[in-house]
Motif scaffolding. Sequence first.
Motif, PDB file in Angstrom:
ATOM      1  N   GLN A 277     -14.598  29.693  21.716  1.00  0.00           N
ATOM      2  CA  GLN A 277     -13.955  28.768  22.663  1.00  0.00           C
ATOM      3  C   GLN A 277     -14.051  29.246  24.111  1.00  0.00           C
ATOM      4  O   GLN A 277     -14.508  28.487  24.981  1.00  0.00           O
ATOM      5  N   PRO A 278     -13.629  30.494  24.435  1.00  0.00           N
ATOM      6  CA  PRO A 278     -13.774  30.914  25.830  1.00  0.00           C
ATOM      7  C   PRO A 278     -15.231  30.998  26.284  1.00  0.00           C
ATOM      8  O   PRO A 278     -15.531  30.774  27.457  1.00  0.00           O
ATOM      9  N   MET A 279     -16.137  31.293  25.372  1.00  0.00           N
ATOM     10  CA  MET A 279     -17.562  31.264  25.724  1.00  0.00           C
ATOM     11  C   MET A 279     -17.969  29.872  26.175  1.00  0.00           C
ATOM     12  O   MET A 279     -18.642  29.695  27.195  1.00  0.00           O
ATOM     13  N   ALA A 280     -17.568  28.865  25.401  1.00  0.00           N
ATOM     14  CA  ALA A 280     -17.958  27.492  25.690  1.00  0.00           C
ATOM     15  C   ALA A 280     -17.445  27.024  27.050  1.00  0.00           C
ATOM     16  O   ALA A 280     -18.185  26.438  27.850  1.00  0.00           O
ATOM     17  N   THR A 281     -16.170  27.297  27.321  1.00  0.00           N
ATOM     18  CA  THR A 281     -15.609  26.836  28.587  1.00  0.00           C
ATOM     19  C   THR A 281     -16.214  27.577  29.772  1.00  0.00           C
ATOM     20  O   THR A 281     -16.453  26.986  30.833  1.00  0.00           O
ATOM     21  N   ASP A 282     -16.489  28.855  29.602  1.00  0.00           N
ATOM     22  CA  ASP A 282     -17.099  29.643  30.681  1.00  0.00           C
ATOM     23  C   ASP A 282     -18.506  29.134  30.992  1.00  0.00           C
ATOM     24  O   ASP A 282     -18.862  28.909  32.160  1.00  0.00           O
ATOM     25  N   MET A 283     -19.290  28.909  29.960  1.00  0.00           N
ATOM     26  CA  MET A 283     -20.673  28.491  30.193  1.00  0.00           C
ATOM     27  C   MET A 283     -20.755  27.066  30.731  1.00  0.00           C
ATOM     28  O   MET A 283     -21.645  26.745  31.522  1.00  0.00           O
ATOM     29  N   LYS A 284     -19.806  26.220  30.329  1.00  0.00           N
ATOM     30  CA  LYS A 284     -19.774  24.881  30.916  1.00  0.00           C
ATOM     31  C   LYS A 284     -19.475  24.966  32.411  1.00  0.00           C
ATOM     32  O   LYS A 284     -20.091  24.263  33.231  1.00  0.00           O
ATOM     33  N   ALA A 285     -18.536  25.837  32.777  1.00  0.00           N
ATOM     34  CA  ALA A 285     -18.191  26.010  34.191  1.00  0.00           C
ATOM     35  C   ALA A 285     -19.383  26.517  34.993  1.00  0.00           C
ATOM     36  O   ALA A 285     -19.478  26.279  36.203  1.00  0.00           O
ATOM     37  N   ARG A 286     -20.309  27.170  34.324  1.00  0.00           N
ATOM     38  CA  ARG A 286     -21.513  27.684  34.981  1.00  0.00           C
ATOM     39  C   ARG A 286     -22.650  26.665  34.989  1.00  0.00           C
ATOM     40  O   ARG A 286     -23.751  26.981  35.438  1.00  0.00           O
ATOM     41  N   GLY A 287     -22.388  25.464  34.451  1.00  0.00           N
ATOM     42  CA  GLY A 287     -23.378  24.385  34.540  1.00  0.00           C
ATOM     43  C   GLY A 287     -24.124  24.059  33.273  1.00  0.00           C
ATOM     44  O   GLY A 287     -25.029  23.216  33.278  1.00  0.00           O
ATOM     45  N   ALA A 288     -23.785  24.684  32.156  1.00  0.00           N
ATOM     46  CA  ALA A 288     -24.500  24.431  30.906  1.00  0.00           C
ATOM     47  C   ALA A 288     -23.974  23.185  30.207  1.00  0.00           C
ATOM     48  O   ALA A 288     -22.798  22.826  30.337  1.00  0.00           O
ATOM     49  N   LYS A 289     -24.848  22.545  29.450  1.00  0.00           N
ATOM     50  CA  LYS A 289     -24.448  21.470  28.547  1.00  0.00           C
ATOM     51  C   LYS A 289     -24.127  22.126  27.210  1.00  0.00           C
ATOM     52  O   LYS A 289     -24.958  22.851  26.645  1.00  0.00           O
TER      53      LYS A 289
END
Length: 353
Positions: free
Chosen positions: A184-196
């Motif tokens: 979960q924290p991986m997903a939110t962090d990477m989304k904040a960095r611009g990933a789909k």
Amino acid sequence: MDITELTEPGYEKVVRCVDRATGLLAFIAVHDTTLGPALGGMRMLPYASEDEAIFDVKRLSRGMTYKSAVANTGLGGGKSVIMGDPAGKTPELFHAMGRFVDSLGGKYITAEDMNIGIADLQQVKKTTQYVTGLSREEGGSGNPSPYTARGVVMGMRAVLEEVFGSDSFEGRTILIQGVGAVGQPMATDMKARGAKILVCDIDEKRAARFAEEHGFQHVPDLDHHKHEVDVYAPCARGAGVNDRTIGELRCKAIAGCANNILLEPRHGDELKAKGILYAPDYVINAGGIINVGIEVSPGGYNEAVAIERIDGIYDNLKEVFQIAREENIGTEVAADRLAERRLEAARQAKQEA
């Protein structure tokens, strides 16, 4: 309490403990302390035999040596296992386990692992000081999951740079299988960095709910590996890369927090042949052990120091990838070679001192 040392070539110490008063039957394996005392988690499983338990504790302790060496934790590799049904836990059992750990005089330091939680370690702590991973209030470093997640994201930067020439997440598609405490924290962090972000989980309702809350795409867990993505991030069960799935993968890289992502080491060579970059799991998921390791460093736990070292996972993976390129080998083999080089350098330094 009856403690017996077993002869196991290639290991500094493997010991068996029987405590009839509490029903404890346990093993501790110390693989290598060249870099420092052996740190590794304690697990409890209803092993079918003592041979199975010994095989597991040896395999896991060796893995911790390599993981700690690549992560530059300043620690060696060890592990402990308790034979038994986790449903039969008692405080007295863990008091006895603490005395067993204590009998090694600090050569082995324990932590959480499968079927062992903070409450169990609190009982172990009553009879030994050689315990890590407790709460901040108890002088520990707290929940390791956010630190593991941070380390995977830092490692993912090295993966993206190796595959695409840039460490930017912008516009990259990443599939996270397993949306638990690390996913979960991986997903939110990477989304904040611009990933789909695509997510899936064996618990379909949890994955769907998480996806809706954060604007991710939810995909069914069944055959999730067939999705065409830039990076496939296994963050739950291991052995997902195997003879059945490897021919169906449509990703450019594999990088996740799960342990034992490859069913067998040869699958690393098969990924290389397919042109899929693999970030060895014990390198990229080392954030938790790095964080816990700071607890036993001089001066005690310091979160700033922990984060600096966790961010070094990026550099460790860059070095693994460089070895793999230069020697034309798979990244799994390259990671082992990096660990062995660091261990050998430490041995030579000790001899020269």
